[in-house]
Enzyme design. Structure first.
Site, short mmCIF file in Angstrom:
data_model
loop_
_atom_site.label_atom_id
_atom_site.label_comp_id
_atom_site.label_asym_id
_atom_site.label_seq_id
_atom_site.Cartn_x
_atom_site.Cartn_y
_atom_site.Cartn_z
N ASP A 460 48.92 -3.84 25.68
CA ASP A 460 47.66 -3.68 24.96
C ASP A 460 47.81 -4.49 23.67
OD1 ASP A 460 45.59 -2.92 23.34
OD2 ASP A 460 45.88 -0.76 23.61
N TYR A 554 30.42 -9.29 18.81
CA TYR A 554 31.12 -10.38 19.50
C TYR A 554 31.05 -11.67 18.69
CZ TYR A 554 32.34 -13.80 23.08
OH TYR A 554 32.93 -14.82 23.76
#
Ligand code: ZN
Length: 657
Positions: A460, A554
């Protein structure tokens, strides 16, 4: 050592050559007999040629084939009549011999016959097997090895003193065999080299090899010198990443090209490197001529690669004959590095070569320890090691060997490498010769590729500890990180600002931005040590220049990443690290773009799927492959003088242009 012959299996190999294939593979299954192309086998077969004449052919293992996986096509058919005439010559240089072997094959497409072909031809048996068995080599590489093998084998074998592989060895073997062989003879032992067995059937020859090597193993066991239990060893808990990367940098410098360096710290290796007499026993050199070429004369004990290179050059000057053809000096870098705390580092021009070095040296450890317990290990004399290392045939290979791939010996780390653009980047870098460390949150990354130049680590990227572990593993596996490809990222579902939660904003920032800062920071010491300079390739986005409504988090994350990259280009130029970004748009061959999502998005804009996919100035579809090719080239010589650049790969966007 047990015979692996199995009637049922053997029955599936019909014919004399097929039987040869079967027992060759049986030999290849045991790494203590043959390793990585070592050893060779043959069978003599009568065949009718195109003129209807019968001729006898020697089918002998061809170069480039491994006994473990050999097929019929891996055997080269050479005319016996010619080989037997050659064997009677007074002398034949190695290049001449290679030429004679190649020009007397009956199949143009067959591989080059083994350099031990003439030796196989002179042994008057249908099947001949040859190995460099560890146990045999351990016994012959001792002070009184000759007496020991006489004691073990009595008159069942012919013993030949050490001589370099090639024509002279074949001739000496033929002479020895003619003079000394009796009806009791089942094999021939070559001191400091290996052993031959022979028989009328494939099974007989193979099982005699097993018997002969078993006798050597039993002898070693009786003397407490074989298969002794390996004590479990304590691995160093220190983080070695930066130290290993610095060592690899130095080894690459003395080699003159980037190398892959792999750390081995298994119990067996640690037991060897922690011996008090390590310097003495490892300093004597390799056990067989077969090992010399791959592992070089001696390992480096410690970390001073520069001193090793100097000593290597001095050794060349001392042993190189001036009267004969001048030799091209091999790179003076060590292939095996032994460190009492860490273990063994194996060095190669790529990950596969480093793996072969490690495998061979682990067998050398067995041989050295066995011989030491038997009273003292004796390597080949220095002169013989030199002759082998600077063999005409090896020199010819050096001269022939073409340009290496673009990223040979280099290491790339790619995030989000399990699928989409990340996987395409890993592929593009592997194709160009790099070793690749792939990170992904998807556990499947660990099994993505089973090949020596790929290491997949589930990780991760928002977990800084996991990142540090991944970098340590990259350094232990390949010796550092030269190229960092920042690809991992998410594209959340559309959401207008008035509904965008802080939690969602932070989640996007954590993955698309913060993780990349952490990775760049932690990778900086590695990139700075990259033998050809560090490179960072960033998968940006069209949204940096042309954001879209509903994609605030984003677009902001990619724009911030873009600024981070630009500042890094300014800060790291002095460290010879280049940072360049690719800005793709509308790459649809990735996991998130299912057929359904595509249809929905196209309908949203009132377009067909085809129109939606090619909705750009050039009316072309952009694929992951094309983005990855651009990113890989940005790490290569084409962009050697470019840093801080941003290159769109979007088919042309009117808002960007
Ligand atoms: Zn051999």
């Amino acid at each position: 050592m047990k015979s692996l012959w199995n009637e049922e299996e053997a029955g599936r190999y019909q014919g004399e050559l097929a039987q040869r294939v079967y027992t060759s593979r049986l030999l290849g299954r045991d790494a203590s007999l043959v390793l990585h192309g070592g050893g060779n086998t043959s069978v003599k077969i009568k065949e009718e040629n195109i003129l209807g004449e019968e001729e006898e052919l020697l089918y002998v293992k061809g170069s480039g084939w491994d006994l473990a996986t050999i097929e019929e096509a891996g055997f080269s058919p050479v005319r016996m009549a010619h080989l037997l005439k050659l064997a009677k010559l007074r002398s034949l240089s190695d290049p001449q011999m290679v030429n004679e072997l190649k020009t007397n094959m009956t199949k143009a497409s067959a591989p080059s016959p083994s350099v031990e072909t003439i030796l196989h031809a002179t042994l008057p048996y249908k099947y001949v097997d040859h190995t460099h068995a560890d146990a045999v080599v351990a016994i012959t590489n001792t002070a009184n090895g000759l007496e020991r093998v006489r004691e073990i084998y009595g008159d069942s074998i012919v013993i030949v003193p050490y001589i370099m592989p090639g024509f002279d060895l074949a001739r000496l073997c033929a002479e020895k065999f003619a003079a000394e062989a009796t009806e009791k003879t089942v094999g021939m032992l070559l001191m400091n080299h290996g052993i031959f067995s022979f028989g009328e059937t494939a099974r007989e020859s193979y099982e005699r090899m097993i018997q002969l090597v078993s006798l050597a193993e039993d002898y070693l066991k009786q003397h407490g010198a074989w298969e002794n239990p390996v004590p479990s060893a304590e691995r160093t808990s220190r983080l070695l990443g930066n130290t290993l990367a610095a060592l690899r940098r130095e080894v690459s410098e003395v080699a003159g090209f980037p190398v892959i360096m792999t750390l081995h710290d298994d119990d067996r290796t640690l037991a060897f490197v922690r011996r008090e007499d390590l310097g003495e026993i490892s300093g004597q050199g390799p056990a067989t001529p077969d090992h010399v070429i791959r592992t070089k004369q001696k390992p480096l004990v410690g970390t001073d690669a520069k001193a090793y290179a100097q000593a290597y050059k001095a050794y060349f000057a001392e042993h190189s004959p001036t009267a004969r053809e001048p030799k091209t000096i091999l790179d003076p870098a060590p292939r095996v590095i032994l460190h009492p705390e860490w273990g063994m580092c194996a060095v190669g021009k790529n990950a596969k070569a480093a793996g072969i070095v490690a495998d061979i040296y682990k067998h050398t450890m067995d041989v050295i320890e066995g011989a030491t317990l038997l009273g003292g290990y004796r390597a080949l004399p220095n002169k013989d090691i030199f002759d082998m290392e600077y063999w005409d045939l090896e020199q010819a290979k050096l001269r022939k060997g073409g340009a290496p791939p673009m990223f040979a010996g280099e290491v790339a780390l790619v995030t989000g490498a399990a699928s989409g653009i990340g996987k395409a980047c890993a592929d593009a870098l592997l194709r160009r010769g790099a070793a690749v460390v792939g990170l992904d949150i998807n556990e499947a990354i660990a099994e993505l590729y089973k090949r020596p130049d790929f290491c997949g680590i589930p990780c991760d990227v928002t977990d800084e500890e996991a990142l540090a572990d991944a970098l340590e593993r990259a350094a232990r596996t390949f010796g550092g990180v030269d190229m960092l490809i920042l690809n991992a990222g998410i594209f959340p579902a559309g959401c207008r600002i008035e509904s965008l939660s802080t939690k969602e904003w932070r989640r996007v920032m954590a993955i698309n931005l913060d993780a990349n800062l952490a990775l760049m920071r932690e990778c900086h010491p590695f990139l700075k040590l990259a033998p050809k300079g560090g490179r960072v390739g960033i998968i940006g986005s069209k949204n940096v220049d042309a954001p879209g409504p509903g994609a605030a988090a984003y677009s902001a994350s990619k724009a911030a990443l873009n600024q981070l990259a630009r500042v890094a280009a300014l800060e790291w130029g002095g460290d010879n690290i280049r940072i360049n970004s690719a800005h793709p748009n509308a790459v649809f061959d990735t996991g998130i773009w299912t057929e359904e999502v595509l249809k929905a998005r196209a309908a949203h804009y009132g377009l067909s799927v085809e129109e939606y996919k090619t909705n750009n100035v050039l009316k072309v579809e952009v694929s992951s492959y094309q983005v990855a090719e651009l990113v890989a080239e940005m790490c290569g010589p084409l962009f050697a003088k470019t840093t801080g650049a941003q290159v769109p790969i979007d088919g042309g966007n009117d808002r960007v242009i």
